[in-house]
Design a protein around this motif. Sequence first.
Motif, PDB file in Angstrom:
ATOM      1  N   LYS A   1       0.824  -1.209   0.000  1.00  0.00           N
ATOM      2  CA  LYS A   1       0.000   0.000   0.000  1.00  0.00           C
ATOM      3  C   LYS A   1       0.856   1.256   0.000  1.00  0.00           C
ATOM      4  O   LYS A   1       0.594   2.214  -0.739  1.00  0.00           O
ATOM      5  CB  LYS A   1      -0.934   0.004   1.208  1.00  0.00           C
ATOM      6  CG  LYS A   1      -1.763   1.285   1.338  1.00  0.00           C
ATOM      7  CD  LYS A   1      -2.630   1.257   2.591  1.00  0.00           C
ATOM      8  CE  LYS A   1      -3.404   2.565   2.738  1.00  0.00           C
ATOM      9  NZ  LYS A   1      -4.246   2.557   3.974  1.00  0.00           N
ATOM     10  N   HIS A   2       1.882   1.274   0.842  1.00  0.00           N
ATOM     11  CA  HIS A   2       2.719   2.472   0.972  1.00  0.00           C
ATOM     12  C   HIS A   2       3.951   2.429   0.085  1.00  0.00           C
ATOM     13  O   HIS A   2       4.751   3.361   0.104  1.00  0.00           O
ATOM     14  CB  HIS A   2       3.118   2.664   2.438  1.00  0.00           C
ATOM     15  CG  HIS A   2       1.958   2.907   3.346  1.00  0.00           C
ATOM     16  ND1 HIS A   2       1.185   4.038   3.280  1.00  0.00           N
ATOM     17  CD2 HIS A   2       1.406   2.143   4.325  1.00  0.00           C
ATOM     18  CE1 HIS A   2       0.226   3.976   4.179  1.00  0.00           C
ATOM     19  NE2 HIS A   2       0.336   2.841   4.827  1.00  0.00           N
ATOM     20  N   ARG A   3       4.078   1.352  -0.687  1.00  0.00           N
ATOM     21  CA  ARG A   3       5.188   1.198  -1.620  1.00  0.00           C
ATOM     22  C   ARG A   3       6.528   1.434  -0.904  1.00  0.00           C
ATOM     23  O   ARG A   3       7.254   2.383  -1.168  1.00  0.00           O
ATOM     24  CB  ARG A   3       5.021   2.107  -2.838  1.00  0.00           C
ATOM     25  CG  ARG A   3       3.785   1.748  -3.656  1.00  0.00           C
ATOM     26  CD  ARG A   3       3.798   2.364  -5.034  1.00  0.00           C
ATOM     27  NE  ARG A   3       4.958   1.988  -5.822  1.00  0.00           N
ATOM     28  CZ  ARG A   3       5.086   0.847  -6.504  1.00  0.00           C
ATOM     29  NH1 ARG A   3       4.113  -0.055  -6.465  1.00  0.00           N
ATOM     30  NH2 ARG A   3       6.176   0.590  -7.207  1.00  0.00           N
ATOM     31  N   ASP A   4       6.803   0.522  -0.005  1.00  0.00           N
ATOM     32  CA  ASP A   4       7.977   0.561   0.868  1.00  0.00           C
ATOM     33  C   ASP A   4       9.266   0.674   0.052  1.00  0.00           C
ATOM     34  O   ASP A   4       9.638  -0.250  -0.678  1.00  0.00           O
ATOM     35  CB  ASP A   4       7.974  -0.718   1.708  1.00  0.00           C
ATOM     36  CG  ASP A   4       9.031  -0.748   2.784  1.00  0.00           C
ATOM     37  OD1 ASP A   4       9.967   0.072   2.734  1.00  0.00           O
ATOM     38  OD2 ASP A   4       8.927  -1.605   3.678  1.00  0.00           O
ATOM     39  N   SER A   5       9.955   1.796   0.205  1.00  0.00           N
ATOM     40  CA  SER A   5      11.181   2.035  -0.560  1.00  0.00           C
ATOM     41  C   SER A   5      12.329   1.142  -0.111  1.00  0.00           C
ATOM     42  O   SER A   5      13.289   0.927  -0.848  1.00  0.00           O
ATOM     43  CB  SER A   5      11.604   3.499  -0.431  1.00  0.00           C
ATOM     44  OG  SER A   5      11.924   3.808   0.911  1.00  0.00           O
ATOM     45  N   GLY A   6      12.260   0.612   1.122  1.00  0.00           N
ATOM     46  CA  GLY A   6      13.374  -0.150   1.664  1.00  0.00           C
ATOM     47  C   GLY A   6      13.614  -1.482   0.989  1.00  0.00           C
ATOM     48  O   GLY A   6      14.651  -2.100   1.204  1.00  0.00           O
ATOM     49  N   LEU A   7      12.657  -1.937   0.171  1.00  0.00           N
ATOM     50  CA  LEU A   7      12.867  -3.192  -0.547  1.00  0.00           C
ATOM     51  C   LEU A   7      13.778  -2.992  -1.746  1.00  0.00           C
ATOM     52  O   LEU A   7      14.264  -3.971  -2.323  1.00  0.00           O
ATOM     53  CB  LEU A   7      11.524  -3.774  -0.994  1.00  0.00           C
ATOM     54  CG  LEU A   7      10.773  -4.663   0.021  1.00  0.00           C
ATOM     55  CD1 LEU A   7      11.591  -5.898   0.348  1.00  0.00           C
ATOM     56  CD2 LEU A   7      10.411  -3.918   1.281  1.00  0.00           C
ATOM     57  N   LEU A   8      13.997  -1.745  -2.149  1.00  0.00           N
ATOM     58  CA  LEU A   8      14.931  -1.442  -3.226  1.00  0.00           C
ATOM     59  C   LEU A   8      16.195  -0.872  -2.596  1.00  0.00           C
ATOM     60  O   LEU A   8      16.117   0.068  -1.796  1.00  0.00           O
ATOM     61  CB  LEU A   8      14.319  -0.412  -4.184  1.00  0.00           C
ATOM     62  CG  LEU A   8      15.059  -0.165  -5.504  1.00  0.00           C
ATOM     63  CD1 LEU A   8      15.074  -1.425  -6.355  1.00  0.00           C
ATOM     64  CD2 LEU A   8      14.409   0.980  -6.270  1.00  0.00           C
ATOM     65  N   PRO A   9      17.371  -1.425  -2.897  1.00  0.00           N
ATOM     66  CA  PRO A   9      18.594  -0.909  -2.268  1.00  0.00           C
ATOM     67  C   PRO A   9      18.738   0.600  -2.439  1.00  0.00           C
ATOM     68  O   PRO A   9      18.407   1.153  -3.496  1.00  0.00           O
ATOM     69  CB  PRO A   9      19.702  -1.672  -2.997  1.00  0.00           C
ATOM     70  CG  PRO A   9      19.064  -2.945  -3.423  1.00  0.00           C
ATOM     71  CD  PRO A   9      17.647  -2.572  -3.781  1.00  0.00           C
ATOM     72  N   GLU A  10      19.218   1.239  -1.405  1.00  0.00           N
ATOM     73  CA  GLU A  10      19.319   2.703  -1.381  1.00  0.00           C
ATOM     74  C   GLU A  10      20.078   3.262  -2.575  1.00  0.00           C
ATOM     75  O   GLU A  10      19.638   4.228  -3.218  1.00  0.00           O
ATOM     76  CB  GLU A  10      20.000   3.119  -0.076  1.00  0.00           C
ATOM     77  CG  GLU A  10      20.181   4.612   0.095  1.00  0.00           C
ATOM     78  CD  GLU A  10      20.880   4.931   1.395  1.00  0.00           C
ATOM     79  OE1 GLU A  10      21.302   6.074   1.553  1.00  0.00           O
ATOM     80  OE2 GLU A  10      21.015   4.027   2.255  1.00  0.00           O
TER      81      GLU A  10
ATOM     82  N   GLU B   1       6.022  -5.341  -6.422  1.00  0.00           N
ATOM     83  CA  GLU B   1       5.451  -6.669  -6.191  1.00  0.00           C
ATOM     84  C   GLU B   1       6.467  -7.771  -6.499  1.00  0.00           C
ATOM     85  O   GLU B   1       6.665  -8.693  -5.698  1.00  0.00           O
ATOM     86  CB  GLU B   1       4.186  -6.860  -7.045  1.00  0.00           C
ATOM     87  CG  GLU B   1       2.988  -6.041  -6.591  1.00  0.00           C
ATOM     88  CD  GLU B   1       3.060  -4.584  -7.021  1.00  0.00           C
ATOM     89  OE1 GLU B   1       4.032  -4.208  -7.734  1.00  0.00           O
ATOM     90  OE2 GLU B   1       2.172  -3.806  -6.636  1.00  0.00           O
ATOM     91  N   ALA B   2       7.126  -7.662  -7.649  1.00  0.00           N
ATOM     92  CA  ALA B   2       8.114  -8.683  -8.015  1.00  0.00           C
ATOM     93  C   ALA B   2       9.321  -8.640  -7.090  1.00  0.00           C
ATOM     94  O   ALA B   2       9.882  -9.679  -6.715  1.00  0.00           O
ATOM     95  CB  ALA B   2       8.548  -8.489  -9.462  1.00  0.00           C
ATOM     96  N   THR B   3       9.724  -7.424  -6.694  1.00  0.00           N
ATOM     97  CA  THR B   3      10.874  -7.278  -5.798  1.00  0.00           C
ATOM     98  C   THR B   3      10.574  -7.869  -4.430  1.00  0.00           C
ATOM     99  O   THR B   3      11.416  -8.568  -3.837  1.00  0.00           O
ATOM    100  CB  THR B   3      11.253  -5.796  -5.666  1.00  0.00           C
ATOM    101  OG1 THR B   3      11.604  -5.281  -6.953  1.00  0.00           O
ATOM    102  CG2 THR B   3      12.422  -5.609  -4.714  1.00  0.00           C
ATOM    103  N   LEU B   4       9.379  -7.614  -3.907  1.00  0.00           N
ATOM    104  CA  LEU B   4       8.994  -8.168  -2.611  1.00  0.00           C
ATOM    105  C   LEU B   4       8.960  -9.691  -2.664  1.00  0.00           C
ATOM    106  O   LEU B   4       9.432 -10.364  -1.733  1.00  0.00           O
ATOM    107  CB  LEU B   4       7.634  -7.616  -2.187  1.00  0.00           C
ATOM    108  CG  LEU B   4       7.080  -8.123  -0.849  1.00  0.00           C
ATOM    109  CD1 LEU B   4       8.018  -7.761   0.290  1.00  0.00           C
ATOM    110  CD2 LEU B   4       5.686  -7.552  -0.598  1.00  0.00           C
TER     111      LEU B   4
END
Length: 455
Positions: free
Chosen positions: A257-266, A293-296
Motif C-alpha cells: 500500500k505504501h510502496r515501501d522504498s526499503g525493498l529497493l537498495p538505497e 510486487e516482483a521485488t517483494l
Amino acid sequence: LKHDPAKMQLPPFYPDTPEVRRIWANMYDLATVFDRKVAEILAWLEEDDDLENTIVFVFSDHGNGLPRYKRWLNDSGLRVPLIVHVPKKFRSLCPHKPGESTERLVSFVDFPATALSLAGAEVPQIMQGEPFLGTTISPPRNFVFGARSRADDLFEVSRSVFDGRYLYVRHFIPHLPYIPESVIFDDRKRAFRELRRLHRAGKLDEHAARMWAKRKPVEELYDLKRDPHELYNLAASANHAQTKERLHKELVDWILKHRDSGLLPEAEYQVRAARAELTPFEIVQDPQQFDLEATLAAAYIVGDDRLETEKLTEGLAHAEAGVRYWSAVALQARGKESQPAKAALTAALNDKSPVVRIAAAEALLAMGHSEAALATLGEIVQDDFPPLALHAARSLANVGEKAKPLVPTMRQVLDKNRSEPGSRLLYKDFNYASFTGWGLETALAACGDKVELEN
C-alpha cells in the motif's frame, strides 16, 4: 539523584554483573537529567505565561541505546514513552481526562497528522499518519508497523507489525547476525565490551546469548501479554500459526500500500532518481519506475531453503534490478550450496545495476570464488557516488579476511573519506563519508590491517 546499581531491575536477557548494573544505573541517571531539562522548559513557558497556551509532547526517539534496544525491531527497541500535556483551554481537542493513560496504538508517523489536526488543518492524503488528538481524530489503530533499513554503515531490511498483543518481525537478510562486526559495536562502548566478554567466556544464558547468534531467524513472533520481554519466539508454533499468518498478511498489505522504498537498495533508487531527475520518493511510488510486487516476492525467497538453486538463478535475469539483487542475496545466504549458480553470478558481475554487481560479488565470495568478485567490489568502492561506495564498503566488511587483496585500495579510499569535507559533518543529505569510512575500518580490521579508529 544518582541511581544505586544494586537496586536496578535488569531485563532477563541481560546478565547480572556489577558492570551491567552500573551501565543500567547510568541510563536512569540520564533519564533524570532529561526530566530536569523538561522541567526547565516547562518553567520557562510558565514564566512567559505560555504554559496554558502550549500543548506539550514528551517522548524519546527509540528504546534505550543498549544492545537489544536501539536498532532492534523488538518491542524493547520500538516502544517509547509518550506524555502529552493538553492545557485546560484545549481539552476539547483531547478525548482523554487529565492524568489518564490509554492503550491506543500510536506510531511516530501519527505525530505530523496529529499536529495538523490540533491546528484545525486538513491532513493531506499522502500522509500515513492518523491523528489521535485535535479537531479530527481517527478511529484507533489496529496495527503499528516498524522498519529497520540501513543505519550508518550497516545494511538491514527487517519489518514488523504489532496488534497490541502480538509482535511479528520479518527479517529479509536473516543470514546476517543481530550484532555484526562493526567499529560502531566495538569495545569502546561499555555495554558491548561487557556483553562480548561474557559471550566469549561462555557465561551468557540462552536469552542473552541469542543476541550474538551468527544468523537471525527469518521470522519472530512474540505474545507480549504472556512474554513481555520477548524471550520465546512463537513463529514455529502450530498453536500460533493463524496469528502469524494474519500479521504476515497485514505486513505485506502495508508494504504494498505504501510502496515501501526499503525493498529497493538505497544506491539503486538514488541512481534511478538522479538519472530520471526525480526524487527517490517519486521513483518508488511509480509502478513504472519500480516493480515492488516482483521485488517483494524475490526478497521473501531469501532464507527459504525449499527452493532449488536453479530456481533462484532465474531471478538474475529479471527486468527489475530489485529482483536481480534479491536473487543474488538469496544465493549468497546459501553460501557454498549455491555452486550451481556460479556461472550466472559471474555473469551478474557485469549487470547494468551496480547494486546487483555488489550482491553477486558477495555471493561468489561466500562460495569461495574471489578474484573477479573482489575486482568488482574494489572498483565500486572507489566510485564517486557515495551511496555506491558505502554499499561496497559494507560488503567488504561482510566478507572479512577474504578482502585482504584489496587492503591497499581500501586504505586509499579510507584516507579519501577521512579527508572529505564534511566527513565528520553531513555529506550533502547523509553522512556517507563517515559511514563508508566505518565500513572500511571494519573490513581492514578483519584483514588484520591495524587501523587507528576515529571516534
